[in-house]
Design an enzyme around this catalytic site. Structure first.
Site, PDB file in Angstrom:
ATOM      1  N   PHE A 140       0.815  -1.300  -0.009  1.00 38.61           N
ATOM      2  CA  PHE A 140       0.036   0.055   0.200  1.00 38.61           C
ATOM      3  C   PHE A 140       0.969   1.295  -0.162  1.00 38.61           C
ATOM      4  O   PHE A 140       1.863   1.294   0.637  1.00 38.61           O
ATOM      5  CB  PHE A 140      -0.973  -0.076   1.255  1.00 38.61           C
ATOM      6  CG  PHE A 140      -1.906   1.106   1.290  1.00 38.61           C
ATOM      7  CD1 PHE A 140      -3.400   0.601   0.748  1.00 38.61           C
ATOM      8  CD2 PHE A 140      -1.725   2.349   1.634  1.00 38.61           C
ATOM      9  CE1 PHE A 140      -4.359   1.561   0.638  1.00 38.61           C
ATOM     10  CE2 PHE A 140      -2.841   3.096   1.618  1.00 38.61           C
ATOM     11  CZ  PHE A 140      -4.054   2.821   1.043  1.00 38.61           C
ATOM     12  N   ASP A 212       2.001  -4.687   9.047  1.00 43.15           N
ATOM     13  CA  ASP A 212       0.877  -3.716   8.870  1.00 43.15           C
ATOM     14  C   ASP A 212      -0.298  -4.627   8.569  1.00 43.15           C
ATOM     15  O   ASP A 212      -0.489  -5.607   7.854  1.00 43.15           O
ATOM     16  CB  ASP A 212       1.091  -2.817   7.584  1.00 43.15           C
ATOM     17  CG  ASP A 212      -0.123  -1.973   7.223  1.00 43.15           C
ATOM     18  OD1 ASP A 212      -1.381  -2.421   7.641  1.00 43.15           O
ATOM     19  OD2 ASP A 212       0.305  -0.852   6.425  1.00 43.15           O
ATOM     20  N   TYR A 237     -11.085   1.436  10.547  1.00 40.47           N
ATOM     21  CA  TYR A 237     -12.177   1.790   9.630  1.00 40.47           C
ATOM     22  C   TYR A 237     -12.508   0.870   8.584  1.00 40.47           C
ATOM     23  O   TYR A 237     -13.495   1.029   8.025  1.00 40.47           O
ATOM     24  CB  TYR A 237     -12.071   3.445   9.041  1.00 40.47           C
ATOM     25  CG  TYR A 237     -10.898   3.728   8.358  1.00 40.47           C
ATOM     26  CD1 TYR A 237     -10.660   2.951   6.913  1.00 40.47           C
ATOM     27  CD2 TYR A 237      -9.778   4.237   8.806  1.00 40.47           C
ATOM     28  CE1 TYR A 237      -9.423   3.452   6.242  1.00 40.47           C
ATOM     29  CE2 TYR A 237      -8.550   4.466   8.218  1.00 40.47           C
ATOM     30  CZ  TYR A 237      -8.337   3.983   6.986  1.00 40.47           C
ATOM     31  OH  TYR A 237      -7.094   4.253   6.354  1.00 40.47           O
ATOM     32  N   LYS A 238     -11.863  -0.125   8.519  1.00 36.34           N
ATOM     33  CA  LYS A 238     -12.117  -0.916   7.391  1.00 36.34           C
ATOM     34  C   LYS A 238     -12.764  -2.351   8.085  1.00 36.34           C
ATOM     35  O   LYS A 238     -13.955  -2.154   8.234  1.00 36.34           O
ATOM     36  CB  LYS A 238     -10.620  -1.752   6.860  1.00 36.34           C
ATOM     37  CG  LYS A 238      -9.984  -0.378   5.996  1.00 36.34           C
ATOM     38  CD  LYS A 238      -8.720  -0.790   5.529  1.00 36.34           C
ATOM     39  CE  LYS A 238      -7.850   0.341   4.588  1.00 36.34           C
ATOM     40  NZ  LYS A 238      -6.450   0.278   4.492  1.00 36.34           N
ATOM     41  N   ARG A 386     -12.068  -4.862  -7.274  1.00 38.72           N
ATOM     42  CA  ARG A 386     -11.869  -5.346  -5.850  1.00 38.72           C
ATOM     43  C   ARG A 386     -13.046  -5.413  -5.154  1.00 38.72           C
ATOM     44  O   ARG A 386     -13.922  -4.787  -5.224  1.00 38.72           O
ATOM     45  CB  ARG A 386     -10.769  -4.670  -5.296  1.00 38.72           C
ATOM     46  CG  ARG A 386     -10.056  -5.021  -3.867  1.00 38.72           C
ATOM     47  CD  ARG A 386      -9.126  -4.165  -3.504  1.00 38.72           C
ATOM     48  NE  ARG A 386      -9.559  -3.052  -2.835  1.00 38.72           N
ATOM     49  CZ  ARG A 386      -9.165  -2.406  -1.722  1.00 38.72           C
ATOM     50  NH1 ARG A 386      -8.095  -2.517  -1.433  1.00 38.72           N
ATOM     51  NH2 ARG A 386      -9.879  -1.034  -1.365  1.00 38.72           N
TER      52      ARG A 386
HETATM   53  C1  LIG Z   1      -5.604   1.416   4.212  1.00 38.18           C
HETATM   54  C2  LIG Z   1      -4.389   1.153   4.669  1.00 38.18           C
HETATM   55  C3  LIG Z   1      -3.541   2.416   5.140  1.00 38.18           C
HETATM   56  C4  LIG Z   1      -4.134   3.676   5.466  1.00 38.18           C
HETATM   57  O1  LIG Z   1      -3.445   4.508   6.112  1.00 38.18           O
HETATM   58  P1  LIG Z   1      -4.054   5.617   7.103  1.00 38.18           P
HETATM   59  O2  LIG Z   1      -3.023   6.606   7.414  1.00 38.18           O
HETATM   60  O3  LIG Z   1      -5.098   5.257   7.948  1.00 38.18           O
HETATM   61  O4  LIG Z   1      -4.846   6.557   5.876  1.00 38.18           O
HETATM   62  C5  LIG Z   1      -2.228   2.131   5.314  1.00 38.18           C
HETATM   63  N1  LIG Z   1      -1.779   1.157   4.930  1.00 38.18           N
HETATM   64  C6  LIG Z   1      -2.323  -0.208   4.375  1.00 38.18           C
HETATM   65  C7  LIG Z   1      -1.911  -1.291   4.126  1.00 38.18           C
HETATM   66  C8  LIG Z   1      -3.619   0.188   4.216  1.00 38.18           C
HETATM   67  O5  LIG Z   1      -4.573  -1.076   3.631  1.00 38.18           O
END
Ligand SMILES: *Cc1c(COP(=O)(O)O)cnc(C)c1O
Length: 427
Positions: A140, A212, A237-238, A386
Protein backbone atom coordinates in the site's frame (compact mmCIF):
# COMPACT_ATOMS: atom_id res chain seq x y z
CA UNK A 1 -17.61 -33.03 -1.82
CA UNK A 2 -20.98 -31.34 -1.84
CA UNK A 3 -21.44 -27.84 -3.21
CA UNK A 4 -22.37 -26.57 0.24
CA UNK A 5 -19.32 -27.72 2.18
CA UNK A 6 -16.74 -27.04 -0.51
CA UNK A 7 -13.23 -26.50 0.85
CA UNK A 8 -11.84 -24.37 -1.98
CA UNK A 9 -13.06 -22.83 -5.22
CA UNK A 10 -11.89 -25.78 -7.30
CA UNK A 11 -13.98 -28.13 -5.17
CA UNK A 12 -17.17 -26.15 -5.79
CA UNK A 13 -19.27 -27.31 -8.71
CA UNK A 14 -20.92 -24.07 -9.86
CA UNK A 15 -23.51 -26.03 -11.83
CA UNK A 16 -24.69 -27.64 -8.59
CA UNK A 17 -25.32 -24.29 -6.93
CA UNK A 18 -28.79 -22.81 -7.11
CA UNK A 19 -30.86 -20.57 -4.89
CA UNK A 20 -31.85 -23.50 -2.70
CA UNK A 21 -28.21 -24.37 -2.05
CA UNK A 22 -27.45 -20.70 -1.30
CA UNK A 23 -30.40 -20.57 1.09
CA UNK A 24 -29.05 -23.63 2.90
CA UNK A 25 -25.65 -21.98 3.29
CA UNK A 26 -27.21 -18.88 4.83
CA UNK A 27 -29.35 -20.99 7.11
CA UNK A 28 -26.35 -22.90 8.39
CA UNK A 29 -24.28 -19.73 8.90
CA UNK A 30 -23.46 -19.31 12.63
CA UNK A 31 -22.72 -15.60 12.09
CA UNK A 32 -25.92 -14.69 10.25
CA UNK A 33 -27.49 -12.89 13.24
CA UNK A 34 -24.80 -10.19 13.17
CA UNK A 35 -26.26 -8.76 9.95
CA UNK A 36 -29.15 -7.18 11.85
CA UNK A 37 -26.71 -5.17 13.99
CA UNK A 38 -25.61 -3.14 10.96
CA UNK A 39 -27.48 -0.34 9.19
CA UNK A 40 -27.02 -0.92 5.49
CA UNK A 41 -29.19 0.76 2.83
CA UNK A 42 -31.86 -1.24 1.03
CA UNK A 43 -30.90 -2.51 -2.39
CA UNK A 44 -27.16 -2.41 -1.74
CA UNK A 45 -24.79 -5.37 -1.72
CA UNK A 46 -21.81 -3.96 0.11
CA UNK A 47 -18.53 -5.57 -0.90
CA UNK A 48 -16.29 -2.71 0.16
CA UNK A 49 -16.00 -3.24 3.90
CA UNK A 50 -12.26 -3.64 3.31
CA UNK A 51 -12.16 0.09 2.51
CA UNK A 52 -14.84 1.45 4.82
CA UNK A 53 -16.67 -0.91 7.12
CA UNK A 54 -20.44 -0.55 7.54
CA UNK A 55 -22.11 1.44 10.30
CA UNK A 56 -23.59 -0.47 13.21
CA UNK A 57 -26.43 0.67 15.44
CA UNK A 58 -24.04 0.33 18.38
CA UNK A 59 -21.52 2.73 16.80
CA UNK A 60 -24.21 5.28 15.99
CA UNK A 61 -25.61 5.05 19.53
CA UNK A 62 -22.17 5.68 21.04
CA UNK A 63 -21.68 8.70 18.79
CA UNK A 64 -25.04 10.08 19.84
CA UNK A 65 -24.27 9.58 23.52
CA UNK A 66 -20.80 11.10 23.32
CA UNK A 67 -22.01 14.19 21.46
CA UNK A 68 -25.51 14.59 22.86
CA UNK A 69 -24.87 13.89 26.55
CA UNK A 70 -21.18 13.97 27.35
CA UNK A 71 -19.97 16.83 25.18
CA UNK A 72 -23.23 18.79 25.40
CA UNK A 73 -23.84 18.36 29.10
CA UNK A 74 -20.72 17.13 30.89
CA UNK A 75 -18.30 19.27 28.88
CA UNK A 76 -14.69 19.22 30.09
CA UNK A 77 -15.63 16.96 33.01
CA UNK A 78 -16.22 14.13 30.54
CA UNK A 79 -12.47 13.60 30.09
CA UNK A 80 -12.66 11.97 33.53
CA UNK A 81 -16.32 11.16 34.10
CA UNK A 82 -16.91 9.51 30.73
CA UNK A 83 -13.44 8.00 30.50
CA UNK A 84 -12.44 9.93 27.40
CA UNK A 85 -8.83 10.20 28.53
CA UNK A 86 -8.20 6.46 28.94
CA UNK A 87 -10.14 5.42 25.89
CA UNK A 88 -7.12 4.90 23.58
CA UNK A 89 -5.74 2.27 25.96
CA UNK A 90 -9.04 0.58 26.74
CA UNK A 91 -9.96 0.30 23.07
CA UNK A 92 -6.42 -0.84 22.33
CA UNK A 93 -6.82 -3.79 24.69
CA UNK A 94 -10.08 -4.77 22.98
CA UNK A 95 -8.40 -4.71 19.58
CA UNK A 96 -5.58 -6.68 21.17
CA UNK A 97 -7.94 -9.59 21.69
CA UNK A 98 -8.64 -9.65 17.94
CA UNK A 99 -4.98 -9.59 16.94
CA UNK A 100 -3.54 -11.93 19.56
CA UNK A 101 -2.02 -9.31 21.85
CA UNK A 102 -2.19 -9.54 25.65
CA UNK A 103 -3.25 -6.41 27.53
CA UNK A 104 -1.14 -3.29 27.63
CA UNK A 105 0.48 -3.67 24.22
CA UNK A 106 -1.97 -1.92 21.85
CA UNK A 107 -3.11 1.70 21.82
CA UNK A 108 -5.63 3.34 19.51
CA UNK A 109 -4.12 6.54 18.19
CA UNK A 110 -3.38 8.68 15.13
CA UNK A 111 -3.45 7.17 11.63
CA UNK A 112 -1.82 4.07 10.23
CA UNK A 113 0.57 6.28 8.25
CA UNK A 114 1.70 8.12 11.39
CA UNK A 115 1.98 4.88 13.34
CA UNK A 116 4.20 3.39 10.61
CA UNK A 117 6.50 6.36 11.04
CA UNK A 118 6.64 5.85 14.81
CA UNK A 119 7.19 2.09 14.58
CA UNK A 120 9.96 2.32 11.96
CA UNK A 121 11.70 5.02 13.91
CA UNK A 122 11.51 3.02 17.15
CA UNK A 123 12.76 -0.14 15.45
CA UNK A 124 15.70 1.65 13.80
CA UNK A 125 16.69 3.18 17.12
CA UNK A 126 16.77 -0.32 18.63
CA UNK A 127 19.12 -1.63 15.93
CA UNK A 128 22.03 0.83 15.96
CA UNK A 129 24.67 -0.08 13.38
CA UNK A 130 22.05 -1.33 10.93
CA UNK A 131 20.71 1.03 8.30
CA UNK A 132 18.33 -0.77 5.95
CA UNK A 133 14.54 -0.80 5.97
CA UNK A 134 13.01 -3.56 3.84
CA UNK A 135 9.48 -3.25 2.48
CA UNK A 136 7.39 -4.44 -0.47
CA UNK A 137 7.38 -2.75 -3.86
CA UNK A 138 3.72 -3.76 -4.07
CA UNK A 139 2.88 -2.34 -0.66
CA UNK A 140 0.00 0.00 0.00
CA UNK A 141 1.70 3.24 -1.09
CA UNK A 142 1.47 5.20 2.17
CA UNK A 143 3.66 2.60 3.89
CA UNK A 144 6.42 3.37 1.39
CA UNK A 145 5.85 7.12 1.51
CA UNK A 146 6.25 7.01 5.28
CA UNK A 147 9.33 4.76 5.06
CA UNK A 148 10.85 7.29 2.65
CA UNK A 149 10.03 10.02 5.16
CA UNK A 150 11.91 8.09 7.85
CA UNK A 151 14.88 7.59 5.51
CA UNK A 152 14.99 11.31 4.69
CA UNK A 153 15.20 12.20 8.38
CA UNK A 154 17.89 9.64 9.29
CA UNK A 155 21.09 10.09 7.29
CA UNK A 156 22.66 6.79 6.22
CA UNK A 157 19.36 4.90 6.27
CA UNK A 158 18.10 3.31 3.07
CA UNK A 159 15.01 1.51 1.81
CA UNK A 160 15.11 -1.76 -0.15
CA UNK A 161 12.03 -3.14 -1.85
CA UNK A 162 10.77 -6.58 -2.69
CA UNK A 163 10.10 -6.78 -6.43
CA UNK A 164 12.56 -3.94 -7.10
CA UNK A 165 15.85 -4.73 -5.36
CA UNK A 166 15.26 -8.50 -5.17
CA UNK A 167 12.41 -10.86 -6.02
CA UNK A 168 11.33 -11.63 -2.45
CA UNK A 169 11.56 -10.09 1.01
CA UNK A 170 13.51 -13.12 2.18
CA UNK A 171 16.20 -12.39 -0.43
CA UNK A 172 16.67 -8.91 1.03
CA UNK A 173 17.13 -9.94 4.65
CA UNK A 174 20.74 -9.83 5.82
CA UNK A 175 22.69 -8.37 8.72
CA UNK A 176 22.44 -4.81 7.38
CA UNK A 177 18.68 -4.87 7.82
CA UNK A 178 17.29 -3.13 10.89
CA UNK A 179 13.60 -3.52 10.21
CA UNK A 180 11.19 -5.19 7.80
CA UNK A 181 7.85 -3.46 7.19
CA UNK A 182 5.38 -5.90 5.71
CA UNK A 183 1.67 -6.04 4.92
CA UNK A 184 -0.02 -9.12 6.38
CA UNK A 185 -2.56 -9.09 3.52
CA UNK A 186 -1.82 -7.25 0.28
CA UNK A 187 -4.43 -4.55 -0.31
CA UNK A 188 -4.67 -5.24 -4.01
CA UNK A 189 -4.28 -8.96 -4.56
CA UNK A 190 -5.51 -10.20 -1.18
CA UNK A 191 -2.34 -12.29 -0.74
CA UNK A 192 -1.84 -13.36 2.90
CA UNK A 193 1.70 -13.76 4.26
CA UNK A 194 2.79 -16.46 6.69
CA UNK A 195 3.39 -14.18 9.67
CA UNK A 196 5.02 -16.81 11.89
CA UNK A 197 7.53 -17.99 9.28
CA UNK A 198 8.51 -14.53 8.07
CA UNK A 199 8.86 -13.13 11.60
CA UNK A 200 11.15 -16.07 12.46
CA UNK A 201 13.27 -15.41 9.38
CA UNK A 202 13.51 -11.68 10.22
CA UNK A 203 14.54 -12.44 13.79
CA UNK A 204 17.15 -15.00 12.70
CA UNK A 205 18.85 -12.15 10.86
CA UNK A 206 18.67 -9.96 13.95
CA UNK A 207 16.15 -7.55 12.45
CA UNK A 208 12.79 -6.27 13.70
CA UNK A 209 9.36 -6.96 12.18
CA UNK A 210 6.67 -4.30 11.73
CA UNK A 211 3.43 -5.87 10.52
CA UNK A 212 0.75 -3.80 8.79
CA UNK A 213 -2.59 -5.39 9.69
CA UNK A 214 -4.88 -3.01 7.78
CA UNK A 215 -6.37 -5.87 5.76
CA UNK A 216 -6.20 -8.59 8.39
CA UNK A 217 -7.43 -7.01 11.65
CA UNK A 218 -11.08 -8.04 11.83
CA UNK A 219 -10.71 -10.15 8.70
CA UNK A 220 -8.96 -13.24 10.08
CA UNK A 221 -7.27 -14.48 13.28
CA UNK A 222 -3.94 -12.76 13.96
CA UNK A 223 -1.48 -13.96 16.64
CA UNK A 224 0.98 -11.15 17.28
CA UNK A 225 2.24 -12.38 20.65
CA UNK A 226 2.47 -16.02 19.57
CA UNK A 227 4.58 -15.27 16.49
CA UNK A 228 6.79 -12.87 18.44
CA UNK A 229 6.05 -9.80 16.31
CA UNK A 230 7.90 -6.65 17.37
CA UNK A 231 5.53 -3.93 16.19
CA UNK A 232 2.25 -3.82 14.30
CA UNK A 233 -0.07 -1.13 12.99
CA UNK A 234 -3.53 -1.18 11.47
CA UNK A 235 -6.71 0.65 10.54
CA UNK A 236 -9.97 0.52 12.44
CA UNK A 237 -12.24 1.88 9.70
CA UNK A 238 -11.92 -1.15 7.39
CA UNK A 239 -12.94 -4.61 8.65
CA UNK A 240 -13.28 -3.34 12.25
CA UNK A 241 -16.11 -0.94 11.21
CA UNK A 242 -14.94 2.00 13.35
CA UNK A 243 -16.26 4.63 10.93
CA UNK A 244 -14.75 7.04 8.39
CA UNK A 245 -11.47 8.42 9.70
CA UNK A 246 -11.56 6.31 12.89
CA UNK A 247 -8.12 6.35 14.52
CA UNK A 248 -5.63 3.58 13.87
CA UNK A 249 -3.83 1.31 16.35
CA UNK A 250 -0.26 0.42 17.12
CA UNK A 251 1.15 -2.64 18.90
CA UNK A 252 4.55 -2.93 20.53
CA UNK A 253 5.62 -6.19 22.17
CA UNK A 254 5.99 -5.70 25.90
CA UNK A 255 9.67 -6.77 25.84
CA UNK A 256 10.44 -3.57 23.87
CA UNK A 257 8.53 -1.08 25.99
CA UNK A 258 11.49 0.23 27.96
CA UNK A 259 13.51 0.82 24.79
CA UNK A 260 10.98 2.63 22.63
CA UNK A 261 12.04 5.96 21.21
CA UNK A 262 8.96 7.93 20.20
CA UNK A 263 9.92 10.46 17.52
CA UNK A 264 6.59 12.34 17.80
CA UNK A 265 7.11 13.14 21.46
CA UNK A 266 3.86 14.91 22.25
CA UNK A 267 2.26 15.47 25.61
CA UNK A 268 -0.17 12.55 25.42
CA UNK A 269 2.82 10.21 25.44
CA UNK A 270 4.36 11.97 28.45
CA UNK A 271 4.52 10.16 31.77
CA UNK A 272 2.68 13.07 33.47
CA UNK A 273 0.85 15.11 30.82
CA UNK A 274 -0.95 17.35 33.28
CA UNK A 275 2.13 18.15 35.33
CA UNK A 276 2.97 20.46 32.41
CA UNK A 277 6.68 19.78 32.90
CA UNK A 278 9.17 21.54 30.68
CA UNK A 279 11.07 18.35 29.75
CA UNK A 280 9.72 15.34 27.86
CA UNK A 281 9.63 12.12 29.84
CA UNK A 282 8.01 9.27 27.90
CA UNK A 283 5.33 7.28 29.68
CA UNK A 284 6.19 3.69 30.43
CA UNK A 285 4.29 1.22 28.34
CA UNK A 286 2.33 1.48 25.14
CA UNK A 287 0.87 4.90 26.01
CA UNK A 288 4.20 6.35 24.99
CA UNK A 289 3.03 5.93 21.38
CA UNK A 290 0.35 8.57 21.81
CA UNK A 291 1.18 12.05 20.58
CA UNK A 292 -1.58 14.64 21.01
CA UNK A 293 -5.29 14.91 21.85
CA UNK A 294 -7.23 12.05 20.33
CA UNK A 295 -10.48 12.25 18.29
CA UNK A 296 -13.00 11.36 20.98
CA UNK A 297 -16.09 11.22 18.77
CA UNK A 298 -14.38 8.90 16.31
CA UNK A 299 -13.14 6.72 19.12
CA UNK A 300 -16.66 6.44 20.46
CA UNK A 301 -17.95 5.10 17.15
CA UNK A 302 -15.11 2.59 17.30
CA UNK A 303 -16.12 1.64 20.83
CA UNK A 304 -19.61 0.78 19.59
CA UNK A 305 -18.14 -1.28 16.75
CA UNK A 306 -15.91 -3.16 19.20
CA UNK A 307 -18.89 -4.01 21.41
CA UNK A 308 -19.99 -6.23 18.50
CA UNK A 309 -16.50 -7.64 17.97
CA UNK A 310 -16.38 -8.76 21.61
CA UNK A 311 -18.99 -11.38 20.67
CA UNK A 312 -17.27 -12.69 17.53
CA UNK A 313 -15.50 -16.03 17.33
CA UNK A 314 -12.56 -15.39 15.00
CA UNK A 315 -12.35 -19.03 13.91
CA UNK A 316 -15.95 -18.98 12.72
CA UNK A 317 -15.28 -15.62 11.07
CA UNK A 318 -12.34 -17.01 9.10
CA UNK A 319 -14.28 -20.09 8.05
CA UNK A 320 -17.12 -17.99 6.66
CA UNK A 321 -14.73 -15.55 5.00
CA UNK A 322 -13.08 -18.39 3.11
CA UNK A 323 -16.41 -19.93 2.18
CA UNK A 324 -17.64 -16.57 0.81
CA UNK A 325 -14.50 -15.99 -1.23
CA UNK A 326 -14.41 -19.61 -2.48
CA UNK A 327 -18.00 -19.23 -3.66
CA UNK A 328 -17.42 -15.86 -5.31
CA UNK A 329 -14.34 -17.11 -7.18
CA UNK A 330 -16.09 -20.26 -8.40
CA UNK A 331 -19.26 -18.45 -9.54
CA UNK A 332 -17.48 -15.53 -11.25
CA UNK A 333 -15.14 -17.86 -13.12
CA UNK A 334 -18.00 -20.08 -14.25
CA UNK A 335 -20.39 -17.32 -15.26
CA UNK A 336 -18.19 -14.36 -16.22
CA UNK A 337 -14.93 -16.01 -17.31
CA UNK A 338 -15.74 -15.60 -21.01
CA UNK A 339 -15.99 -11.79 -20.66
CA UNK A 340 -12.35 -11.07 -19.93
CA UNK A 341 -12.14 -11.28 -16.13
CA UNK A 342 -9.14 -13.07 -14.70
CA UNK A 343 -8.49 -13.95 -11.08
CA UNK A 344 -5.72 -11.98 -9.34
CA UNK A 345 -6.24 -13.52 -5.90
CA UNK A 346 -4.82 -16.90 -5.02
CA UNK A 347 -7.05 -19.97 -4.93
CA UNK A 348 -4.96 -21.25 -2.03
CA UNK A 349 -6.95 -20.71 1.17
CA UNK A 350 -3.81 -20.53 3.31
CA UNK A 351 -2.59 -17.52 1.33
CA UNK A 352 -5.88 -15.67 0.85
CA UNK A 353 -7.18 -12.76 2.93
CA UNK A 354 -10.84 -11.76 2.92
CA UNK A 355 -11.02 -10.15 -0.50
CA UNK A 356 -11.08 -11.23 -4.12
CA UNK A 357 -9.62 -9.26 -7.01
CA UNK A 358 -10.28 -9.81 -10.68
CA UNK A 359 -8.44 -8.07 -13.50
CA UNK A 360 -10.47 -6.68 -16.38
CA UNK A 361 -9.20 -4.33 -19.11
CA UNK A 362 -12.08 -1.95 -18.34
CA UNK A 363 -12.21 -2.51 -14.61
CA UNK A 364 -13.04 1.14 -13.85
CA UNK A 365 -16.11 1.22 -16.10
CA UNK A 366 -17.29 -2.21 -15.01
CA UNK A 367 -17.07 -1.19 -11.34
CA UNK A 368 -19.01 2.03 -11.98
CA UNK A 369 -21.75 -0.01 -13.68
CA UNK A 370 -21.80 -2.42 -10.73
CA UNK A 371 -22.12 0.44 -8.26
CA UNK A 372 -25.04 1.91 -10.23
CA UNK A 373 -26.74 -1.47 -9.86
CA UNK A 374 -26.12 -1.45 -6.10
CA UNK A 375 -23.11 -3.78 -5.95
CA UNK A 376 -20.44 -1.71 -4.22
CA UNK A 377 -16.87 -2.92 -4.58
CA UNK A 378 -13.99 -0.76 -5.67
CA UNK A 379 -11.49 -0.18 -8.44
CA UNK A 380 -7.74 -0.17 -7.91
CA UNK A 381 -5.53 1.21 -10.65
CA UNK A 382 -4.69 0.19 -13.23
CA UNK A 383 -7.17 -2.63 -13.91
CA UNK A 384 -8.42 -4.33 -10.77
CA UNK A 385 -11.99 -5.03 -9.66
CA UNK A 386 -11.72 -5.49 -5.90
CA UNK A 387 -14.37 -7.08 -3.69
CA UNK A 388 -14.12 -7.29 0.09
CA UNK A 389 -16.02 -9.96 2.05
CA UNK A 390 -17.04 -9.08 5.58
CA UNK A 391 -18.51 -12.15 7.27
CA UNK A 392 -20.47 -10.18 9.86
CA UNK A 393 -22.80 -8.58 7.33
CA UNK A 394 -22.32 -10.36 4.00
CA UNK A 395 -24.51 -13.36 3.17
CA UNK A 396 -24.09 -16.15 0.64
CA UNK A 397 -27.17 -14.71 -1.07
CA UNK A 398 -25.29 -11.40 -1.45
CA UNK A 399 -22.50 -13.27 -3.24
CA UNK A 400 -24.97 -15.03 -5.53
CA UNK A 401 -26.82 -11.80 -6.39
CA UNK A 402 -23.60 -9.83 -6.93
CA UNK A 403 -22.31 -12.42 -9.40
CA UNK A 404 -25.66 -12.36 -11.24
CA UNK A 405 -25.44 -8.57 -11.64
CA UNK A 406 -21.80 -8.74 -12.73
CA UNK A 407 -22.75 -11.33 -15.34
CA UNK A 408 -25.53 -9.08 -16.67
CA UNK A 409 -23.23 -6.06 -16.88
CA UNK A 410 -20.53 -7.98 -18.72
CA UNK A 411 -22.79 -9.91 -21.09
CA UNK A 412 -24.86 -6.85 -22.05
CA UNK A 413 -21.80 -4.60 -22.42
CA UNK A 414 -23.72 -1.82 -20.63
CA UNK A 415 -20.45 -0.77 -18.95
CA UNK A 416 -19.42 0.75 -22.32
CA UNK A 417 -21.88 3.62 -21.88
CA UNK A 418 -19.91 6.89 -21.54
CA UNK A 419 -21.25 7.81 -18.10
CA UNK A 420 -19.34 4.92 -16.57
CA UNK A 421 -15.99 6.30 -17.76
CA UNK A 422 -16.23 9.54 -15.72
CA UNK A 423 -13.58 9.45 -12.97
CA UNK A 424 -14.18 10.58 -9.39
CA UNK A 425 -11.48 11.63 -6.91
CA UNK A 426 -11.88 8.62 -4.63
CA UNK A 427 -12.10 5.26 -6.35
C1 LIG B 1 -5.82 1.48 4.37
C2 LIG B 1 -4.36 1.31 4.55
C3 LIG B 1 -3.58 2.33 5.11
C4 LIG B 1 -4.23 3.65 5.45
O1 LIG B 1 -3.46 4.48 6.21
P1 LIG B 1 -4.10 5.77 6.89
O2 LIG B 1 -2.96 6.50 7.39
O3 LIG B 1 -5.04 5.28 7.96
O4 LIG B 1 -4.87 6.53 5.85
C5 LIG B 1 -2.24 2.10 5.33
N1 LIG B 1 -1.67 0.90 4.99
C6 LIG B 1 -2.40 -0.09 4.44
C7 LIG B 1 -1.76 -1.39 4.10
C8 LIG B 1 -3.75 0.09 4.19
O5 LIG B 1 -4.47 -0.88 3.64
Amino acid sequence: MSAVSAADPAAIDPAAIDLAAIGAMDKADPLSAFRARFVLPEGVIYLDGNSLGAASSAALAELGKAAGQEWSHDLIRAWNSAGWFDMPLRLGDRIGRLVGAAEGQVVVTDTTSINIYKALHAALAMRPGRSVIVAEGGSFPTDLYMAEGVVSSRPGTSLKLEGVDAPTIEDLIDDSVAVVLVNHVNYKTGELRDMAALTRRIHEAGAMAVWDLCHSAGALPVELDAVGADFAVGCTYKYLNGGPGAPAFIYAARRHHDDIVQPLSGWWGHARPFAMERGYAGASGIQRFQCGTQPVLSMRALKGALDIWDEVDMTALREKSLALTDLFIALVEARCGQYGVSLETTRDRARRGSQVSFAHANAYEVMQALIERGVIGDFRAPATLRFGFTPLYTSYRDVWDAVGILEEILSSGIWKEPRFAVRAAVT
